[in-house]
Design a protein around this motif. Structure first.
Motif, PDB file in Angstrom:
ATOM      1  N   ALA A  54     -13.598 -37.765  55.145  1.00 37.25           N
ATOM      2  CA  ALA A  54     -12.225 -37.761  54.887  1.00 37.25           C
ATOM      3  C   ALA A  54     -11.674 -38.971  54.142  1.00 37.25           C
ATOM      4  N   THR A  55     -10.510 -38.640  53.583  1.00 36.74           N
ATOM      5  CA  THR A  55      -9.872 -39.614  52.920  1.00 36.74           C
ATOM      6  C   THR A  55      -8.390 -39.733  53.550  1.00 36.74           C
ATOM      7  N   MET A  56      -7.756 -41.000  53.161  1.00 37.58           N
ATOM      8  CA  MET A  56      -6.324 -41.034  53.512  1.00 37.58           C
ATOM      9  C   MET A  56      -5.577 -41.882  52.389  1.00 37.58           C
ATOM     10  N   THR A  57      -4.537 -41.418  52.236  1.00 38.01           N
ATOM     11  CA  THR A  57      -3.785 -42.265  51.384  1.00 38.01           C
ATOM     12  C   THR A  57      -2.302 -42.611  51.915  1.00 38.01           C
ATOM     13  N   THR A  58      -2.017 -43.815  52.081  1.00 36.68           N
ATOM     14  CA  THR A  58      -1.066 -44.442  52.726  1.00 36.68           C
ATOM     15  C   THR A  58      -0.603 -45.791  52.279  1.00 36.68           C
ATOM     16  N   LYS A  59       0.748 -46.092  52.203  1.00 38.94           N
ATOM     17  CA  LYS A  59       1.014 -47.268  51.973  1.00 38.94           C
ATOM     18  C   LYS A  59       0.738 -48.331  53.074  1.00 38.94           C
ATOM     19  N   VAL A  60       0.603 -48.002  54.258  1.00 41.04           N
ATOM     20  CA  VAL A  60       0.186 -48.847  55.543  1.00 41.04           C
ATOM     21  C   VAL A  60      -1.202 -49.634  55.129  1.00 41.04           C
ATOM     22  N   LEU A  61      -2.211 -48.865  54.174  1.00 41.07           N
ATOM     23  CA  LEU A  61      -3.358 -49.372  54.033  1.00 41.07           C
ATOM     24  C   LEU A  61      -3.175 -50.198  52.586  1.00 41.07           C
ATOM     25  N   GLY A  62      -2.083 -50.216  51.986  1.00 42.59           N
ATOM     26  CA  GLY A  62      -1.785 -51.060  50.839  1.00 42.59           C
ATOM     27  C   GLY A  62      -1.937 -50.469  49.575  1.00 42.59           C
ATOM     28  N   ARG A  63      -2.274 -49.142  49.482  1.00 43.19           N
ATOM     29  CA  ARG A  63      -2.949 -48.320  48.272  1.00 43.19           C
ATOM     30  C   ARG A  63      -2.215 -47.078  48.225  1.00 43.19           C
ATOM     31  N   ASP A  64      -2.108 -46.915  46.958  1.00 41.37           N
ATOM     32  CA  ASP A  64      -1.540 -45.456  46.456  1.00 41.37           C
ATOM     33  C   ASP A  64      -2.601 -44.356  46.334  1.00 41.37           C
ATOM     34  N   SER A  65      -4.001 -44.772  46.276  1.00 40.06           N
ATOM     35  CA  SER A  65      -4.877 -43.848  45.925  1.00 40.06           C
ATOM     36  C   SER A  65      -5.774 -43.821  47.418  1.00 40.06           C
ATOM     37  N   PRO A  66      -6.437 -42.393  47.409  1.00 36.86           N
ATOM     38  CA  PRO A  66      -7.267 -42.222  48.798  1.00 36.86           C
ATOM     39  C   PRO A  66      -8.308 -43.139  49.012  1.00 36.86           C
ATOM     40  N   VAL A  67      -8.414 -43.438  50.549  1.00 33.93           N
ATOM     41  CA  VAL A  67      -9.617 -44.355  50.905  1.00 33.93           C
ATOM     42  C   VAL A  67     -10.292 -43.533  51.747  1.00 33.93           C
ATOM     43  N   ARG A  68     -11.658 -43.945  51.715  1.00 36.33           N
ATOM     44  CA  ARG A  68     -12.677 -42.967  52.443  1.00 36.33           C
ATOM     45  C   ARG A  68     -12.586 -43.603  53.983  1.00 36.33           C
ATOM     46  N   LYS A  69     -13.039 -42.537  54.714  1.00 37.79           N
ATOM     47  CA  LYS A  69     -12.788 -43.133  56.353  1.00 37.79           C
ATOM     48  C   LYS A  69     -13.582 -44.008  56.718  1.00 37.79           C
ATOM     49  N   ALA A  70     -14.821 -44.289  56.148  1.00 33.82           N
ATOM     50  CA  ALA A  70     -15.605 -45.845  56.369  1.00 33.82           C
ATOM     51  C   ALA A  70     -14.797 -47.048  56.169  1.00 33.82           C
ATOM     52  N   GLU A  71     -13.812 -46.903  55.182  1.00 36.51           N
ATOM     53  CA  GLU A  71     -12.924 -48.045  54.848  1.00 36.51           C
ATOM     54  C   GLU A  71     -11.620 -47.928  55.935  1.00 36.51           C
ATOM     55  N   PHE A  72     -10.925 -46.763  55.866  1.00 33.14           N
ATOM     56  CA  PHE A  72      -9.693 -46.550  56.519  1.00 33.14           C
ATOM     57  C   PHE A  72      -9.880 -46.714  58.044  1.00 33.14           C
ATOM     58  N   ALA A  73     -11.050 -46.363  58.327  1.00 36.63           N
ATOM     59  CA  ALA A  73     -11.441 -46.647  60.049  1.00 36.63           C
ATOM     60  C   ALA A  73     -11.376 -48.026  60.473  1.00 36.63           C
ATOM     61  N   ALA A  74     -11.990 -48.852  59.837  1.00 39.32           N
ATOM     62  CA  ALA A  74     -11.905 -50.358  60.133  1.00 39.32           C
ATOM     63  C   ALA A  74     -10.557 -51.067  59.931  1.00 39.32           C
ATOM     64  N   GLU A  75      -9.642 -50.433  58.940  1.00 35.47           N
ATOM     65  CA  GLU A  75      -8.083 -51.029  58.889  1.00 35.47           C
ATOM     66  C   GLU A  75      -7.367 -50.310  60.055  1.00 35.47           C
ATOM     67  N   VAL A  76      -7.604 -49.457  60.386  1.00 35.07           N
ATOM     68  CA  VAL A  76      -6.883 -48.650  61.485  1.00 35.07           C
ATOM     69  C   VAL A  76      -7.049 -49.425  62.941  1.00 35.07           C
ATOM     70  N   ARG A  77      -8.622 -49.514  63.122  1.00 35.77           N
ATOM     71  CA  ARG A  77      -8.966 -50.410  64.202  1.00 35.77           C
ATOM     72  C   ARG A  77      -8.382 -51.624  64.081  1.00 35.77           C
ATOM     73  N   ALA A  78      -8.118 -52.306  63.110  1.00 31.20           N
ATOM     74  CA  ALA A  78      -7.325 -53.763  63.134  1.00 31.20           C
ATOM     75  C   ALA A  78      -6.225 -53.768  63.409  1.00 31.20           C
ATOM     76  N   LEU A  79      -5.412 -52.490  62.766  1.00 30.34           N
ATOM     77  CA  LEU A  79      -3.950 -52.254  62.969  1.00 30.34           C
ATOM     78  C   LEU A  79      -3.792 -52.147  64.519  1.00 30.34           C
ATOM     79  N   ASP A  80      -4.557 -51.288  65.119  1.00 35.74           N
ATOM     80  CA  ASP A  80      -4.278 -51.007  66.362  1.00 35.74           C
ATOM     81  C   ASP A  80      -4.513 -51.876  67.396  1.00 35.74           C
ATOM     82  N   ALA A  81      -5.474 -52.867  66.892  1.00 35.32           N
ATOM     83  CA  ALA A  81      -5.835 -54.122  67.964  1.00 35.32           C
ATOM     84  C   ALA A  81      -4.709 -55.109  67.562  1.00 35.32           C
ATOM     85  N   SER A  82      -4.053 -55.379  66.671  1.00 33.04           N
ATOM     86  CA  SER A  82      -2.791 -56.054  66.370  1.00 33.04           C
ATOM     87  C   SER A  82      -1.633 -55.597  67.339  1.00 33.04           C
TER      88      SER A  82
END
Length: 151
Positions: free
Chosen positions: A40-68
């Motif tokens: 899966a891919t995700m595209t969102t400003k929350v990740l600081g990008r306007d291009s798609p990010v693969r799950k392996a990368e966005f999953a780590a960022e979502v975990r960090a965001l949720d932990a914060s």
């Protein structure tokens, strides 16, 4: 050719999203991530990008965001409405509007942002898998409180 979805499938998809966002709101990050396909891919400003990010990368960022959020004792609430679904070649296109609210002791409840969400899903056994998600989000979450800007 776009296929009309049966009404039962429409309500099934609405329940799928309600369950998924409820998991995110109560801190079930892994449960929320589990519905995304491995590619899966995700595209969102929350990740600081306007291009798609693969799950392996966005999953780590979502975990960090949720932990914060958890560390700062900030609660989130996702309010969604305006669902539209269409199907083509076994893939469902979903579109809906979401408001992201945050609640904390210092500031109380406030709107963090609003977004139009577009997703592609496919049936996977008795549930759904998200193939891609694009979150067209405004910048409310980045704004500091203060008087409105002129113009």
């Amino acid at each position: 050719m776009t296929d009309a979805l049966p009404l039962a499938t429409h309500y099934e998809l609405r329940r799928f999203y309600a369950d998924q966002l409820e998991a995110r709101d109560r801190g079930g990050t892994e449960e929320w991530l589990a519905v995304f396909d491995d590619d899966a891919t995700m595209t969102t400003k929350v990740l600081g990008r306007d291009s798609p990010v693969r799950k392996a990368e966005f999953a780590a960022e979502v975990r960090a965001l949720d932990a914060s959020f958890h560390e700062r004792e900030v609660q989130r609430r996702h309010c969604v409405h305006g669902f539209a679904f269409s199907a083509r070649d076994g893939v469902v296109e979903a579109r809906f509007y979401a408001l992201f609210l945050v609640v904390d002791a210092a500031s109380g409840a406030r709107l963090q942002s609003a977004a139009m969400i577009h997703a592609r899903l496919r049936r996977h056994g008795g549930t759904w898998r998200v193939l891609s998600r694009v979150i067209e989000r405004d910048d409310l979450g980045r704004l500091r409180p203060g008087p409105p800007s002129p113009g």
